[in-house]
Design a protein around this motif. Structure first.
Motif, PDB file in Angstrom:
ATOM      1  N   PRO A  67       1.006  -1.045  -0.185  1.00  0.00           N
ATOM      2  CA  PRO A  67      -0.373  -0.044   0.090  1.00  0.00           C
ATOM      3  C   PRO A  67       0.927   1.401   0.139  1.00  0.00           C
ATOM      4  O   PRO A  67       1.596   1.675   0.769  1.00  0.00           O
ATOM      5  CB  PRO A  67      -0.574  -0.244   0.865  1.00  0.00           C
ATOM      6  N   SER A  69       0.249   5.405   0.631  1.00  0.00           N
ATOM      7  CA  SER A  69      -0.386   6.509   0.779  1.00  0.00           C
ATOM      8  C   SER A  69      -0.661   7.930   0.220  1.00  0.00           C
ATOM      9  O   SER A  69      -0.656   8.857  -0.049  1.00  0.00           O
ATOM     10  CB  SER A  69      -0.525   6.501   2.504  1.00  0.00           C
ATOM     11  N   ASP A  87      -2.606   5.293   6.496  1.00  0.00           N
ATOM     12  CA  ASP A  87      -0.954   4.888   6.973  1.00  0.00           C
ATOM     13  C   ASP A  87      -2.775   4.385   8.489  1.00  0.00           C
ATOM     14  O   ASP A  87      -1.716   3.487   9.203  1.00  0.00           O
ATOM     15  CB  ASP A  87      -0.594   6.308   7.144  1.00  0.00           C
ATOM     16  N   ASN A  90      -4.225   1.350   8.499  1.00  0.00           N
ATOM     17  CA  ASN A  90      -2.570   0.000   7.906  1.00  0.00           C
ATOM     18  C   ASN A  90      -1.510  -0.474   9.227  1.00  0.00           C
ATOM     19  O   ASN A  90      -1.511  -1.281   9.700  1.00  0.00           O
ATOM     20  CB  ASN A  90      -1.514   0.291   6.995  1.00  0.00           C
ATOM     21  N   ARG A  99       0.885  -7.742   7.933  1.00  0.00           N
ATOM     22  CA  ARG A  99       0.907  -6.916   7.400  1.00  0.00           C
ATOM     23  C   ARG A  99       0.500  -7.332   6.017  1.00  0.00           C
ATOM     24  O   ARG A  99       0.418  -6.747   4.834  1.00  0.00           O
ATOM     25  CB  ARG A  99       2.572  -7.021   7.102  1.00  0.00           C
ATOM     26  N   GLN A 102      -3.202  -5.384   5.515  1.00  0.00           N
ATOM     27  CA  GLN A 102      -3.049  -3.439   4.605  1.00  0.00           C
ATOM     28  C   GLN A 102      -4.690  -3.815   3.680  1.00  0.00           C
ATOM     29  O   GLN A 102      -4.628  -4.269   2.358  1.00  0.00           O
ATOM     30  CB  GLN A 102      -2.381  -3.520   4.580  1.00  0.00           C
ATOM     31  N   GLY A 104      -5.063  -1.340   0.575  1.00  0.00           N
ATOM     32  CA  GLY A 104      -4.490  -0.401  -0.519  1.00  0.00           C
ATOM     33  C   GLY A 104      -5.260  -0.637  -2.042  1.00  0.00           C
ATOM     34  O   GLY A 104      -5.700  -0.380  -1.899  1.00  0.00           O
TER      35      GLY A 104
END
Length: 106
Positions: A67, A69, A87, A90, A99, A102, A104
């Motif tokens: 991901p 941002s 952010d 995640n 992880r 997340q 994304g």
């Protein structure tokens, strides 16, 4: 994968390209050209299939897309900065479940 590529998956390897083989069903000659490029996506569920995973890893390069941002920088909805939201979200996801879960691009 085996239904799509069958025994021909080995022909995708760089050192096997350009070599003709006779297909078992049709008895026709088949060649994977040296200039063929394959692009594909694979999610974490796909990677969990061990035999397929090892067969693919021997033949292909992988590029992990995490991901980003920064792509949302400056985007605001209802006063909420989307890059900061992503952010923060995640960071919490990584801490709680890992992880690979997340939020994304996908």
């Amino acid at each position: 994968m085996s239904k799509v590529f069958g025994e021909l998956i080995t022909l995708l390897e760089q050192d096997k390209r350009g070599l003709p083989v006779v297909l078992p069903q049709s008895k026709q000659s088949f060649v994977v050209p040296k200039n063929l490029y394959m692009l594909a996506t694979m999610n974490t569920a796909d990677r969990s299939i061990r035999l397929l995973d090892s067969a693919l890893r021997r033949r292909f390069a992988f590029l992990e897309l995490v991901p980003d941002s920064q792509k949302l920088q400056g985007a605001v909805v209802g006063g909420l900065a989307l890059d900061d939201l992503m952010d923060t979200l995640n960071a919490s996801i990584v801490k709680r479940v890992g992880r690979e879960k997340q939020v994304g691009h996908s």
